[in-house]
Design a protein around this motif. Structure first.
Motif, PDB file in Angstrom:
ATOM      1  N   ASP A 171       0.899  -1.216   0.059  1.00  0.00           N
ATOM      2  CA  ASP A 171       0.010   0.034   0.353  1.00  0.00           C
ATOM      3  C   ASP A 171       0.868   1.274  -0.028  1.00  0.00           C
ATOM      4  O   ASP A 171       2.124   1.089   0.000  1.00  0.00           O
ATOM      5  CB  ASP A 171      -0.950   0.030   1.149  1.00  0.00           C
ATOM      6  CG  ASP A 171      -0.504  -0.038   2.681  1.00  0.00           C
ATOM      7  OD1 ASP A 171       0.762   0.404   2.756  1.00  0.00           O
ATOM      8  OD2 ASP A 171      -0.976  -0.459   3.498  1.00  0.00           O
ATOM      9  N   ALA A 172       0.471   2.389   0.311  1.00  0.00           N
ATOM     10  CA  ALA A 172       1.157   3.513   0.174  1.00  0.00           C
ATOM     11  C   ALA A 172       2.381   3.607   1.333  1.00  0.00           C
ATOM     12  O   ALA A 172       3.192   4.444   1.079  1.00  0.00           O
ATOM     13  CB  ALA A 172       0.406   4.868   0.373  1.00  0.00           C
ATOM     14  N   ASP A 173       2.279   2.737   2.185  1.00  0.00           N
ATOM     15  CA  ASP A 173       3.421   2.756   3.375  1.00  0.00           C
ATOM     16  C   ASP A 173       4.676   1.718   2.869  1.00  0.00           C
ATOM     17  O   ASP A 173       5.685   1.713   3.444  1.00  0.00           O
ATOM     18  CB  ASP A 173       2.790   2.467   4.678  1.00  0.00           C
ATOM     19  CG  ASP A 173       1.978   3.158   5.304  1.00  0.00           C
ATOM     20  OD1 ASP A 173       2.223   4.501   4.897  1.00  0.00           O
ATOM     21  OD2 ASP A 173       1.126   2.960   6.159  1.00  0.00           O
ATOM     22  N   GLY A 174       4.464   0.684   1.784  1.00  0.00           N
ATOM     23  CA  GLY A 174       5.409   0.026   1.320  1.00  0.00           C
ATOM     24  C   GLY A 174       4.803  -1.505   1.122  1.00  0.00           C
ATOM     25  O   GLY A 174       3.781  -1.545   0.843  1.00  0.00           O
ATOM     26  N   ILE A 175       5.833  -2.353   1.310  1.00  0.00           N
ATOM     27  CA  ILE A 175       5.758  -3.816   1.092  1.00  0.00           C
ATOM     28  C   ILE A 175       5.962  -4.756   2.294  1.00  0.00           C
ATOM     29  O   ILE A 175       6.887  -4.352   2.972  1.00  0.00           O
ATOM     30  CB  ILE A 175       6.583  -4.159  -0.024  1.00  0.00           C
ATOM     31  CG1 ILE A 175       6.187  -3.662  -1.440  1.00  0.00           C
ATOM     32  CG2 ILE A 175       6.651  -5.841  -0.111  1.00  0.00           C
ATOM     33  CD1 ILE A 175       4.775  -4.076  -1.890  1.00  0.00           C
ATOM     34  N   VAL A 176       4.965  -5.560   2.710  1.00  0.00           N
ATOM     35  CA  VAL A 176       5.005  -6.691   3.614  1.00  0.00           C
ATOM     36  C   VAL A 176       4.960  -8.021   2.899  1.00  0.00           C
ATOM     37  O   VAL A 176       4.372  -8.192   2.060  1.00  0.00           O
ATOM     38  CB  VAL A 176       4.190  -6.707   4.852  1.00  0.00           C
ATOM     39  CG1 VAL A 176       4.639  -5.398   5.655  1.00  0.00           C
ATOM     40  CG2 VAL A 176       2.909  -6.469   4.501  1.00  0.00           C
ATOM     41  N   VAL A 177       5.898  -8.925   3.325  1.00  0.00           N
ATOM     42  CA  VAL A 177       5.735 -10.214   2.811  1.00  0.00           C
ATOM     43  C   VAL A 177       5.275 -11.255   3.968  1.00  0.00           C
ATOM     44  O   VAL A 177       5.949 -11.258   5.119  1.00  0.00           O
ATOM     45  CB  VAL A 177       7.216 -10.755   2.203  1.00  0.00           C
ATOM     46  CG1 VAL A 177       7.088 -12.116   1.781  1.00  0.00           C
ATOM     47  CG2 VAL A 177       7.619  -9.672   1.045  1.00  0.00           C
ATOM     48  N   VAL A 178       4.460 -11.964   3.830  1.00  0.00           N
ATOM     49  CA  VAL A 178       4.020 -13.105   4.652  1.00  0.00           C
ATOM     50  C   VAL A 178       4.324 -14.519   4.474  1.00  0.00           C
ATOM     51  O   VAL A 178       3.989 -14.884   3.181  1.00  0.00           O
ATOM     52  CB  VAL A 178       2.311 -12.979   5.029  1.00  0.00           C
ATOM     53  CG1 VAL A 178       1.834 -14.070   5.934  1.00  0.00           C
ATOM     54  CG2 VAL A 178       1.933 -11.558   5.272  1.00  0.00           C
TER      55      VAL A 178
END
Length: 232
Positions: A171-178
């Motif tokens: 999203d606008a805050d960046g990337i996360v990976v699960v």
């Protein structure tokens, strides 16, 4: 992750709810479960700042002058909803994604592209509404500078390891990976935290002092691992 497994997960009711989660909510859940996953320095650079899908991974390496390869034609094999995760070692001097790929990816219905490095032709991604995340933009081609080293092998997005089939959320805050093996644990925790934060906000809007509302719903411990000395 097998196609059948991915399909089963994507059809689950809780998984559909999880598509509305923010990267901040998922990052807090990763913290609570003592998992990495927040990709430092990778941000939205073109198209909508929203991305959610399973990873197809590509790793690049400096070109082998004795046996040069290409920057890859992997896009022909990708299915709708896939996130292309490209690891160019964080290089800022040449790109591995451009306008043709953005247009084809949008046409094929891919969820987006995330690059440990830079991309170019971002106006074309904007034009077709295709989500691009990277360290930045730069116009120089990767042809004759880098080549594909491996497909569907573990790669990195900065300090985050990404395996084929891991869930990638942006999203606008960046990337996360699960990690795919912990998918349900992480998303369930994030959904639980969202409910608690909504209760805190509702209480505060109704007149409860924020400090009191946070204390009532244990706001300051939501992201702490259960075995943390601060968890009590």
């Amino acid at each position: 992750m097998s196609n059948d497994t991915s399909q089963d997960i994507s059809q689950a009711a809780w998984f559909q709810q999880a598509k509305a989660l923010s990267t901040a909510e998922i990052s807090d859940a990763l913290d609570a479960l003592k998992l990495p996953g927040s990709a430092l320095g990778i941000r939205p650079v073109a198209g909508p700042a929203k991305l959610f899908g399973f990873a197809f991974t590509v790793r690049f390496a400096p070109i082998d002058r004795s046996s040069p390869g290409t920057v890859g034609d992997f896009i022909d094999t990708l299915k709708p909803g896939t996130v292309a995760v490209l690891d160019n070692g964080g290089r800022l001097d040449c790109t591995v994604w451009g306008g043709i790929l953005s247009r084809l990816a949008a046409h094929k219905g891919l969820a987006g592209t995330v690059i440990h490095g830079v991309c170019r032709d971002t106006a074309e991604a904007d034009e077709v509404g295709y989500p691009l995340y990277a360290h930045g933009r730069f116009m120089r081609t990767g042809k004759d500078r880098v080549q594909v080293e491996a497909y569907e092998q573990p790669v990195t997005l900065g300090d985050v390891r990404v395996c084929p089939g891991d869930l990638v959320v942006g999203d606008a805050d960046g990337i996360v990976v699960v990690p795919r093996a912990r998918l349900q644990d992480v998303l369930a925790k994030a959904l639980e935290t969202r409910v608690i934060e909504e209760q805190i906000l509702a209480a505060a809007l109704a007149g409860t002092p924020l400090a009191e509302a946070r204390k009532q719903f244990k706001y300051h411990t939501l992201q702490r691992a259960a075995d943390s000395p601060l968890a009590a």
